[in-house]
Design a protein around this motif. Structure first.
Motif, PDB file in Angstrom:
ATOM      1  N   LEU A 165       0.839  -1.197   0.000  1.00 49.51           N
ATOM      2  CA  LEU A 165       0.000   0.000   0.000  1.00 49.51           C
ATOM      3  C   LEU A 165       0.874   1.248   0.000  1.00 49.51           C
ATOM      4  O   LEU A 165       1.695   1.448   0.900  1.00 49.51           O
ATOM      5  N   ASP A 166       0.688   2.094  -0.985  1.00 52.67           N
ATOM      6  CA  ASP A 166       1.441   3.342  -1.108  1.00 52.67           C
ATOM      7  C   ASP A 166       1.051   4.271   0.048  1.00 52.67           C
ATOM      8  O   ASP A 166      -0.126   4.601   0.225  1.00 52.67           O
ATOM      9  N   PRO A 167       2.029   4.714   0.865  1.00 52.46           N
ATOM     10  CA  PRO A 167       1.686   5.583   1.998  1.00 52.46           C
ATOM     11  C   PRO A 167       1.050   6.904   1.576  1.00 52.46           C
ATOM     12  O   PRO A 167       0.260   7.484   2.339  1.00 52.46           O
ATOM     13  N   ASP A 168       1.355   7.414   0.384  1.00 56.10           N
ATOM     14  CA  ASP A 168       0.753   8.662  -0.078  1.00 56.10           C
ATOM     15  C   ASP A 168      -0.720   8.490  -0.433  1.00 56.10           C
ATOM     16  O   ASP A 168      -1.478   9.470  -0.463  1.00 56.10           O
ATOM     17  N   VAL A 169      -1.132   7.241  -0.668  1.00 59.52           N
ATOM     18  CA  VAL A 169      -2.522   6.966  -1.028  1.00 59.52           C
ATOM     19  C   VAL A 169      -3.307   6.408   0.157  1.00 59.52           C
ATOM     20  O   VAL A 169      -4.442   6.816   0.412  1.00 59.52           O
ATOM     21  N   TRP A 170      -2.680   5.504   0.916  1.00 64.62           N
ATOM     22  CA  TRP A 170      -3.388   4.770   1.957  1.00 64.62           C
ATOM     23  C   TRP A 170      -3.165   5.302   3.359  1.00 64.62           C
ATOM     24  O   TRP A 170      -3.822   4.838   4.303  1.00 64.62           O
ATOM     25  N   GLY A 171      -2.258   6.252   3.532  1.00 64.62           N
ATOM     26  CA  GLY A 171      -2.069   6.868   4.836  1.00 64.62           C
ATOM     27  C   GLY A 171      -1.699   5.874   5.920  1.00 64.62           C
ATOM     28  O   GLY A 171      -0.771   5.083   5.772  1.00 64.62           O
ATOM     29  N   ALA A 172      -2.454   5.887   7.036  1.00 69.86           N
ATOM     30  CA  ALA A 172      -2.144   5.045   8.195  1.00 69.86           C
ATOM     31  C   ALA A 172      -2.284   3.554   7.918  1.00 69.86           C
ATOM     32  O   ALA A 172      -1.768   2.735   8.674  1.00 69.86           O
ATOM     33  N   ALA A 173      -2.979   3.178   6.846  1.00 71.25           N
ATOM     34  CA  ALA A 173      -3.103   1.763   6.506  1.00 71.25           C
ATOM     35  C   ALA A 173      -1.808   1.216   5.913  1.00 71.25           C
ATOM     36  O   ALA A 173      -1.593  -0.002   5.882  1.00 71.25           O
ATOM     37  N   SER A 174      -0.935   2.105   5.460  1.00 71.88           N
ATOM     38  CA  SER A 174       0.336   1.688   4.873  1.00 71.88           C
ATOM     39  C   SER A 174       1.388   1.510   5.956  1.00 71.88           C
ATOM     40  O   SER A 174       1.374   2.205   6.981  1.00 71.88           O
ATOM     41  N   THR A 175       2.315   0.587   5.736  1.00 69.89           N
ATOM     42  CA  THR A 175       3.421   0.382   6.670  1.00 69.89           C
ATOM     43  C   THR A 175       4.618   1.248   6.304  1.00 69.89           C
ATOM     44  O   THR A 175       5.693   1.095   6.887  1.00 69.89           O
ATOM     45  N   GLY A 176       4.465   2.142   5.342  1.00 75.74           N
ATOM     46  CA  GLY A 176       5.579   2.930   4.864  1.00 75.74           C
ATOM     47  C   GLY A 176       6.037   2.427   3.510  1.00 75.74           C
ATOM     48  O   GLY A 176       5.397   1.572   2.900  1.00 75.74           O
ATOM     49  N   PRO A 177       7.143   2.925   2.991  1.00 74.12           N
ATOM     50  CA  PRO A 177       7.567   2.535   1.647  1.00 74.12           C
ATOM     51  C   PRO A 177       8.057   1.091   1.546  1.00 74.12           C
ATOM     52  O   PRO A 177       8.087   0.531   0.459  1.00 74.12           O
ATOM     53  N   GLN A 178       8.414   0.465   2.689  1.00 68.37           N
ATOM     54  CA  GLN A 178       8.989  -0.873   2.644  1.00 68.37           C
ATOM     55  C   GLN A 178       8.386  -1.756   3.728  1.00 68.37           C
ATOM     56  O   GLN A 178       7.949  -1.272   4.771  1.00 68.37           O
ATOM     57  N   MET A 179       8.368  -3.076   3.459  1.00 66.55           N
ATOM     58  CA  MET A 179       7.902  -4.060   4.441  1.00 66.55           C
ATOM     59  C   MET A 179       9.019  -5.073   4.677  1.00 66.55           C
ATOM     60  O   MET A 179       9.719  -5.465   3.745  1.00 66.55           O
ATOM     61  N   GLN A 180       9.191  -5.488   5.935  1.00 60.73           N
ATOM     62  CA  GLN A 180      10.174  -6.512   6.281  1.00 60.73           C
ATOM     63  C   GLN A 180       9.463  -7.735   6.844  1.00 60.73           C
ATOM     64  O   GLN A 180       8.478  -7.605   7.576  1.00 60.73           O
ATOM     65  N   PHE A 181       9.981  -8.915   6.508  1.00 63.71           N
ATOM     66  CA  PHE A 181       9.386 -10.166   6.962  1.00 63.71           C
ATOM     67  C   PHE A 181      10.475 -11.106   7.463  1.00 63.71           C
ATOM     68  O   PHE A 181      11.588 -11.116   6.946  1.00 63.71           O
ATOM     69  N   MET A 182      10.146 -11.932   8.463  1.00 64.63           N
ATOM     70  CA  MET A 182      10.987 -13.030   8.896  1.00 64.63           C
ATOM     71  C   MET A 182      10.088 -14.233   9.136  1.00 64.63           C
ATOM     72  O   MET A 182       9.010 -14.103   9.706  1.00 64.63           O
ATOM     73  N   SER A 183      10.508 -15.407   8.675  1.00 70.11           N
ATOM     74  CA  SER A 183       9.676 -16.595   8.794  1.00 70.11           C
ATOM     75  C   SER A 183      10.532 -17.808   9.126  1.00 70.11           C
ATOM     76  O   SER A 183      11.640 -17.949   8.610  1.00 70.11           O
ATOM     77  N   SER A 184      10.024 -18.658  10.017  1.00 71.81           N
ATOM     78  CA  SER A 184      10.659 -19.943  10.308  1.00 71.81           C
ATOM     79  C   SER A 184       9.567 -21.001  10.374  1.00 71.81           C
ATOM     80  O   SER A 184       8.618 -20.874  11.149  1.00 71.81           O
ATOM     81  N   SER A 185       9.689 -22.020   9.535  1.00 70.79           N
ATOM     82  CA  SER A 185       8.626 -23.008   9.358  1.00 70.79           C
ATOM     83  C   SER A 185       9.191 -24.420   9.514  1.00 70.79           C
ATOM     84  O   SER A 185      10.244 -24.742   8.959  1.00 70.79           O
ATOM     85  N   THR A 186       8.509 -25.266  10.285  1.00 67.24           N
ATOM     86  CA  THR A 186       8.946 -26.648  10.510  1.00 67.24           C
ATOM     87  C   THR A 186       7.797 -27.619  10.288  1.00 67.24           C
ATOM     88  O   THR A 186       6.688 -27.406  10.799  1.00 67.24           O
TER      89      THR A 186
END
Length: 220
Positions: A165-186
């Protein structure tokens, strides 16, 4: 050992692990193990039901549960060729009250004080074909572990990507210009069932830890 086994009771006989005929260093066998434990070696639909808790991760605060999550993944498995398996996933997930487990219709946000409306999600179809050689040219060999009667596989990773979601369009619904993820699955399965070549699929458990930005509907 064979002579002793012939006079043992049926309870002890069932505890004997069949010969494990999969080679954990062979890409073709890794493909077969993955399909057998996470889905099926023959054409069929499998289901993964999941549930868990969503915790906050905020600097300077002890992590607390915000709400629960439950859902189901339907996977259609087909043989795509020799030593190749294709899966098509569909998913439905629901956010739930942390105490009662009831599906949330509204949520009082403990950080903002606002009343949010949870957006439950549907995903799919998402597809993947598992082959002995990956797209990058590397062999499909995974870090399997066998301990006693259990075989397990853990895969972990982290990445960043442009925000949905583009922060200039979605405002508070956006996480900013970038998203970070970490996952561990077993995945966990019974090695005795996996070793049985007459079974195209086996029951398995799946444990998953995931770190991501707050959901868009929390407006944070």
């Amino acid at each position: 050992g064979g002579a002793a086994l012939s006079v043992m009771g049926t309870q002890n006989a069932r505890a004997v692990v069949p010969s494990f005929r999969y080679d954990l260093k062979r890409p073709e066998d890794n493909v077969a193990l993955t399909a057998k434990i996470t889905g099926s070696l023959d054409d069929r639909t499998t289901y993964l039901q999941y549930y868990g808790e969503i915790f906050e991760v905020v600097p300077g605060r002890v992590q607390e549960c915000l709400f629960r999550l439950k859902g189901i993944i339907k996977s259609r498995w087909t043989q795509a060729g020799k030593n190749e398996y294709h899966r098509e996933n569909f998913e439905q997930g629901l956010y739930c009250d942390k105490d009662s487990g009831a599906v949330l219709k509204t949520y009082r946000n403990p950080f903002t004080g606002e009343i949010n409306k949870p957006l439950h999600y549907k995903n799919g179809p998402s597809t993947e074909t598992i082959k002995p050689i990956r797209k990058d040219g590397t062999p499909y060999v995974l870090p399997w572990r066998i301990v006693g009667n259990q075989i397990s596989l853990t895969e972990s990773g982290a990445r960043a990507r442009k925000a949905y979601l583009d922060p200039d369009v979605w405002g508070a619904a956006s996480t900013g210009p970038q998203m970070q993820f970490m996952s561990s699955s077993t995945y966990f399965a019974d090695v005795r069932e996996v070793a049985d070549l007459s079974l195209p699929t086996v029951p398995s458990d799946h444990s998953w830890a995931y770190l991501s930005p707050f959901p868009a509907w929390m407006l944070m």
